[in-house]
Design a protein around this motif. Structure first.
Motif, mmCIF file in Angstrom:
data_model
loop_
_atom_site.group_PDB
_atom_site.id
_atom_site.type_symbol
_atom_site.label_atom_id
_atom_site.label_comp_id
_atom_site.label_asym_id
_atom_site.label_seq_id
_atom_site.Cartn_x
_atom_site.Cartn_y
_atom_site.Cartn_z
ATOM 1 N N PHE A 227 11.146 -13.574 5.142
ATOM 2 C CA PHE A 227 10.945 -13.742 3.704
ATOM 3 C C PHE A 227 9.589 -13.182 3.275
ATOM 4 O O PHE A 227 9.489 -12.451 2.300
ATOM 5 C CB PHE A 227 11.066 -15.211 3.313
ATOM 6 C CG PHE A 227 10.732 -15.466 1.875
ATOM 7 C CD1 PHE A 227 11.612 -15.123 0.864
ATOM 8 C CD2 PHE A 227 9.507 -16.029 1.523
ATOM 9 C CE1 PHE A 227 11.307 -15.360 -0.450
ATOM 10 C CE2 PHE A 227 9.186 -16.255 0.204
ATOM 11 C CZ PHE A 227 10.079 -15.916 -0.804
ATOM 12 N N VAL A 228 8.537 -13.541 3.994
ATOM 13 C CA VAL A 228 7.200 -13.081 3.642
ATOM 14 C C VAL A 228 7.108 -11.563 3.797
ATOM 15 O O VAL A 228 6.499 -10.881 2.947
ATOM 16 C CB VAL A 228 6.134 -13.796 4.514
ATOM 17 C CG1 VAL A 228 4.762 -13.149 4.340
ATOM 18 C CG2 VAL A 228 6.077 -15.260 4.166
ATOM 19 N N ILE B 211 13.525 -21.087 12.050
ATOM 20 C CA ILE B 211 12.797 -21.311 10.798
ATOM 21 C C ILE B 211 11.616 -20.351 10.703
ATOM 22 O O ILE B 211 11.357 -19.757 9.649
ATOM 23 C CB ILE B 211 12.341 -22.778 10.695
ATOM 24 C CG1 ILE B 211 13.558 -23.686 10.507
ATOM 25 C CG2 ILE B 211 11.348 -22.973 9.555
ATOM 26 C CD1 ILE B 211 13.263 -25.159 10.611
ATOM 27 N N GLY B 212 10.895 -20.187 11.809
ATOM 28 C CA GLY B 212 9.770 -19.251 11.822
ATOM 29 C C GLY B 212 10.212 -17.833 11.525
ATOM 30 O O GLY B 212 9.564 -17.115 10.753
ATOM 31 N N ALA B 213 11.335 -17.407 12.115
ATOM 32 C CA ALA B 213 11.844 -16.064 11.864
ATOM 33 C C ALA B 213 12.276 -15.913 10.408
ATOM 34 O O ALA B 213 12.044 -14.862 9.788
ATOM 35 C CB ALA B 213 13.014 -15.763 12.796
ATOM 36 N N SER C 114 9.555 -9.358 3.496
ATOM 37 C CA SER C 114 10.295 -8.684 2.428
ATOM 38 C C SER C 114 9.590 -8.879 1.081
ATOM 39 O O SER C 114 9.635 -7.998 0.223
ATOM 40 C CB SER C 114 11.723 -9.212 2.344
ATOM 41 O OG SER C 114 11.728 -10.554 1.917
ATOM 42 N N TYR C 115 8.921 -9.984 0.892
ATOM 43 C CA TYR C 115 8.222 -10.255 -0.350
ATOM 44 C C TYR C 115 6.962 -9.379 -0.479
ATOM 45 O O TYR C 115 6.619 -8.916 -1.567
ATOM 46 C CB TYR C 115 7.830 -11.722 -0.441
ATOM 47 C CG TYR C 115 7.129 -12.091 -1.711
ATOM 48 C CD1 TYR C 115 7.812 -12.210 -2.907
ATOM 49 C CD2 TYR C 115 5.748 -12.321 -1.719
ATOM 50 C CE1 TYR C 115 7.168 -12.552 -4.071
ATOM 51 C CE2 TYR C 115 5.090 -12.649 -2.892
ATOM 52 C CZ TYR C 115 5.823 -12.768 -4.064
ATOM 53 O OH TYR C 115 5.163 -13.100 -5.228
ATOM 54 N N SER C 116 6.292 -9.159 0.642
ATOM 55 C CA SER C 116 5.033 -8.404 0.598
ATOM 56 C C SER C 116 5.255 -6.898 0.512
ATOM 57 O O SER C 116 4.306 -6.175 0.241
ATOM 58 C CB SER C 116 4.190 -8.731 1.820
ATOM 59 O OG SER C 116 4.820 -8.277 2.990
ATOM 60 N N ARG C 117 6.426 -6.422 0.719
ATOM 61 C CA ARG C 117 6.675 -4.963 0.651
ATOM 62 C C ARG C 117 7.031 -4.536 -0.708
ATOM 63 O O ARG C 117 7.447 -4.811 -1.618
ATOM 64 C CB ARG C 117 7.780 -4.589 1.620
ATOM 65 C CG ARG C 117 7.252 -4.638 3.016
ATOM 66 C CD ARG C 117 8.291 -4.104 3.967
ATOM 67 N NE ARG C 117 7.672 -4.085 5.273
ATOM 68 C CZ ARG C 117 7.931 -3.198 6.169
ATOM 69 N NH1 ARG C 117 8.802 -2.256 5.953
ATOM 70 N NH2 ARG C 117 7.345 -3.239 7.335
#
Length: 92
Positions: A86-87, A79-81, A89-92
């Motif tokens: 997700f974070v 879950i952590g991975a 890929s979202y922040s890039r």
């Protein structure tokens, strides 16, 4: 070995031996509505399934506490991975 004790009828079944057509129609309607309620009540069915899963997990953890702890660690890492990916890929 037969007994004369009445056999309980499920909510979704029509009792045998009803001769009055009106009473039979009412019993069939009642059984059909009960069957629809049982099939269509998704939150209740989900709640029962979750309770069964929790019971199975508790029994497993009592039989194999080391494997249960390892499963929790692996699930938390997964879950952590997933959240990290997700974070990222979202922040890039």
């Amino acid at each position: 070995m037969s007994s004369d004790a009445p056999v309980p009828v499920p909510r979704t079944a029509v009792p045998l031996g009803i001769t009055d057509p009106v009473e039979k129609a009412r019993a069939e309607l009642k059984a059909a509505l009960a069957a629809i309620e049982v099939k269509g009540n998704i939150p209740r069915r989900l709640s029962v399934r979750i309770d069964e899963s929790v019971d199975m997990a508790q029994k497993f953890s009592k039989r194999n506490p080391v494997l249960a702890a390892a499963a929790v660690v692996v699930a938390a890492a997964g879950i952590g991975a997933g959240v990290w990916a997700f974070v990222r890929s979202y922040s890039r």
